[in-house]
Design an enzyme around this catalytic site. Structure first.
Site, PDB file in Angstrom:
ATOM      1  N   PHE F  39       0.896  -1.033   0.100  1.00 16.59           N
ATOM      2  CA  PHE F  39       0.042   0.032   0.034  1.00 16.59           C
ATOM      3  C   PHE F  39       0.979   1.157   0.010  1.00 16.59           C
ATOM      4  O   PHE F  39       1.673   1.454   1.055  1.00 16.59           O
ATOM      5  CB  PHE F  39      -0.892   0.029   1.347  1.00 16.59           C
ATOM      6  CG  PHE F  39      -1.866  -1.119   1.292  1.00 16.59           C
ATOM      7  CD1 PHE F  39      -3.082  -1.102   0.664  1.00 16.59           C
ATOM      8  CD2 PHE F  39      -1.643  -2.351   1.880  1.00 16.59           C
ATOM      9  CE1 PHE F  39      -4.197  -2.131   0.612  1.00 16.59           C
ATOM     10  CE2 PHE F  39      -2.453  -3.347   1.652  1.00 16.59           C
ATOM     11  CZ  PHE F  39      -3.625  -3.243   1.215  1.00 16.59           C
ATOM     12  N   VAL F  77       2.185  -1.852   4.702  1.00 15.06           N
ATOM     13  CA  VAL F  77       1.978  -0.487   4.642  1.00 15.06           C
ATOM     14  C   VAL F  77       3.419   0.215   4.302  1.00 15.06           C
ATOM     15  O   VAL F  77       4.219   0.235   5.337  1.00 15.06           O
ATOM     16  CB  VAL F  77       1.119   0.261   5.489  1.00 15.06           C
ATOM     17  CG1 VAL F  77       0.983   1.723   5.641  1.00 15.06           C
ATOM     18  CG2 VAL F  77      -0.285  -0.498   5.625  1.00 15.06           C
ATOM     19  N   CYS F  78       3.343   1.243   3.289  1.00 12.75           N
ATOM     20  CA  CYS F  78       4.898   2.123   3.254  1.00 12.75           C
ATOM     21  C   CYS F  78       4.953   2.839   4.611  1.00 12.75           C
ATOM     22  O   CYS F  78       3.914   3.813   4.578  1.00 12.75           O
ATOM     23  CB  CYS F  78       4.953   2.575   1.866  1.00 12.75           C
ATOM     24  SG  CYS F  78       6.175   3.898   1.954  1.00 12.75           S
ATOM     25  N   VAL F  79       6.008   2.908   4.963  1.00  7.22           N
ATOM     26  CA  VAL F  79       6.280   3.616   6.253  1.00  7.22           C
ATOM     27  C   VAL F  79       6.393   4.885   5.989  1.00  7.22           C
ATOM     28  O   VAL F  79       5.724   5.998   6.758  1.00  7.22           O
ATOM     29  CB  VAL F  79       7.548   3.212   7.012  1.00  7.22           C
ATOM     30  CG1 VAL F  79       8.844   3.236   6.288  1.00  7.22           C
ATOM     31  CG2 VAL F  79       7.768   3.967   8.334  1.00  7.22           C
ATOM     32  N   ALA F  82       2.916   6.412   4.951  1.00  9.06           N
ATOM     33  CA  ALA F  82       2.369   6.292   6.283  1.00  9.06           C
ATOM     34  C   ALA F  82       2.366   7.495   7.189  1.00  9.06           C
ATOM     35  O   ALA F  82       1.579   8.090   7.992  1.00  9.06           O
ATOM     36  CB  ALA F  82       2.277   5.005   6.751  1.00  9.06           C
TER      37      ALA F  82
END
Lengths: 130, 135, 100, 100, 135, 130
Positions: F39, F77-79, F82
């Site tokens: 994501f 989820v891409c840090v 995010a």
């Protein structure tokens, strides 16, 4: 003049939030009143206090909170749009059985009637989106 | 809020690809309680919102098209559809859901809400408004 | 290779850009608002209709149904597939390029 | 009335739709990616250049600068304004329509 | 992960209006550590990303254009720009930032990274890839 | 086959998340392996447990969590994306001095390297976005 602003996109992804902010700063500097800023669609994502952008970039959420404090701005997040997207205040968290909330200082959650009221009360409505 | 303003809700996007049409309708329904002078305009790909026969079962999305039929009950009785937008897309009025309202002053006669208007007419209508929303 | 297009040609240049770069023998799958590109009798029909001689064009059935568009409104030669057909097209081609 | 356009004419139909509905005497302000519509010498220049006889066209300076476009690249007659000018245009017109 | 694949990053959007170009660059920079066979393509409004003289001070956004100049250091040495996209937008190669890389095998000579290619050439290059990303 | 999927838009606002979900369900039904779902951009907003959509609509976040549980799907989820948008897990909350987190069950936060690895390891990469 009395101006109302609608923001329809989240921070960073689209420039809408930046343009709305810059417009409001200029309007306040020119002596106009900002009746209300209404956040709709993904615009509700402007109101999360969990955002931590890179240090060399603007902090869009904090910028809204600070502008609200400095100018007593009414920042309203649409409740229906916020529920879909997971923006909640303590009341909403309780009502929907969530274990935490994420609303940023200066923002309040309310209904779409606040947008219609802004359209009626303000001399101009400006919409920023994608 | 005793003032009455002319509100136009412009719908310019197709349904389902984005949530704007659905969330736009929610504004119109809430707005109806404020008793302003309201109309809706469907232009560009927005005309696809009124296409008959929407069926979202296989895609798993919410079919919100029945809500358009409720607009008459909310006293949204003027729904303008741009003729040129229909023609460019190979559509005719027969492709659209029949939307109606009941005229209290005419023994509750059921009357059509949709008016097909030219781009020039729509331009005139736009100019008359006080407040314009886009979805 | 498989190209997917998810934007309406009436609003976005995606389909045009895709057709400008897709080679003969490619597959194109129209999904989401991209399915409006499959309609016959519109101002953009010619663009895709010409391409169907060299390129296989597909449209995602569930997206057509959601938008109330029966198959008889489509440009002749466009094939309608479900999500299972989408998966088959992705596997049958060596790669997938999404024109967003 | 003031119309704002925030999309590139190379990608989106927004500017074209705006010009189709804007009346003579209107103001149009190009903002964000909409400022690409102000460029001279492009395949879309003619569309806006023709409109400037009946419509006052403005472009937002900060968005031009962000994108590295100096004023001498713009269609003659287009005026460049800042955010203060945007506010003035919004107040000087009776309403604002955003073509998103 | 001993395999080497051909990666192409296609950039099709103008800068600043959306975050896709900036977040796309972040993927390219991280991807450089994986030592794949990498190239970038700028087409459609993506060519505006390489426009010289970007200055975001008044708009308050982050000017990420200097990052493109660092691509050479990350061994991204093949940057294709579609000629037709430039021409349609009234741009020439002189409008673009000069991007270079240093050739280790040629006494660290500084060489241009940007190659202007035709739509047909780009179509051929696209066909050669194993994995394609779009931003 | 081994398939990787990238989701670039948040739930509800764009259909991208729905199409990605339906594609994955069909791929699993056909016996394919889903190597990873990554994501990125606003796609990270699929991973908030604070979402409460209307009861007559699909619950996009819960649908991902349930699919992950049923098929042991790796939802990443891409840090960096995010952090900009305020999607945080307990570790991220601690690191960035946040008082709460909002990550949904089945999602994990990690770096962009996970996307590149998916591109390398999978036979096909499918991108869903706006």
């Amino acid at each position: 003049m009395k101006l109302a602003v609608m923001v329809n996109e989240g921070p960073y992804t689209h420039q809408a939030s930046d343009t709305a902010y810059n417009f409001i700063v200029a309007a306040l500097a020119a002596g106009h009143e900002i009746f209300r800023v209404f956040f709709y669609h993904d615009g509700v994502n402007n109101g999360t206090r969990l955002s931590t952008p890179p240090q060399d970039d603007r902090h869009i959420v904090n910028r809204w909170s600070e502008l609200s404090k400095a100018h007593d701005l009414d920042l309203v997040v649409c409740v229906a749009a916020a529920q879909r997207r997971g923006i909640v205040d303590p009341d909403e968290a309780k009502r929907n059985g969530k274990d935490s909330d994420n609303i940023a200082p200066g923002f309040r959650i309310s209904g779409l009637g606040q947008l219609i009221e802004a359209g009626i009360q303000a001399d101009r409505l400006l919409v920023f989106g994608d | 809020m005793s003032e009455t303003k002319k509100f136009m809700y412009i719908n310019r996007r197709p349904p389902y690809g984005t949530v704007y049409p659905l969330e736009g309708l929610e504004v119109v329904l809430i707005g109806a309680a404020f008793e302003q002078d309201v109309c809706m305009a469907f232009i560009s790909d927005g005309v696809f919102q009124l296409k008959q026969g929407q069926d979202t079962i296989e895609s798993g999305m919410k079919n919100f098209s029945p809500t358009y039929r409720a607009l008459g009950d909310y006293e949204v009785t003027r729904i303008y559809v741009e003729r040129e937008s229909l023609e460019e897309r190979g559509l005719t009025e027969a492709d659209l859901m029949p939307l109606t309202w009941e005229d209290e002053d005419d023994d509750w006669a059921e009357k059509p809400s949709i008016q097909i208007v030219s781009r020039t007419q729509l331009s005139d209508l736009l100019e008359e408004q006080d407040v314009v929303f886009n979805f | 290779m498989l190209h997917t297009v998810n934007k309406s040609p009436f609003e976005s240049a995606s389909l045009k850009v895709c057709l400008g770069l897709a080679k003969p023998g490619s597959d194109i799958l129209l999904i989401e608002d991209g399915i409006y590109g499959a309609l016959a009798g519109t101002i953009h029909t010619a663009m895709l209709a010409e391409a169907t001689s060299a390129i296989s064009v597909y449209a995602l059935g569930p997206d057509l149904k959601a938008r109330g568009l029966p198959e008889d409104r489509l440009i002749p030669g466009i094939k309608v597939v479900g999500y299972d057909g989408f998966v088959e097209l992705a596997c049958a081609n060596d790669k997938v390029q999404s024109w967003l």
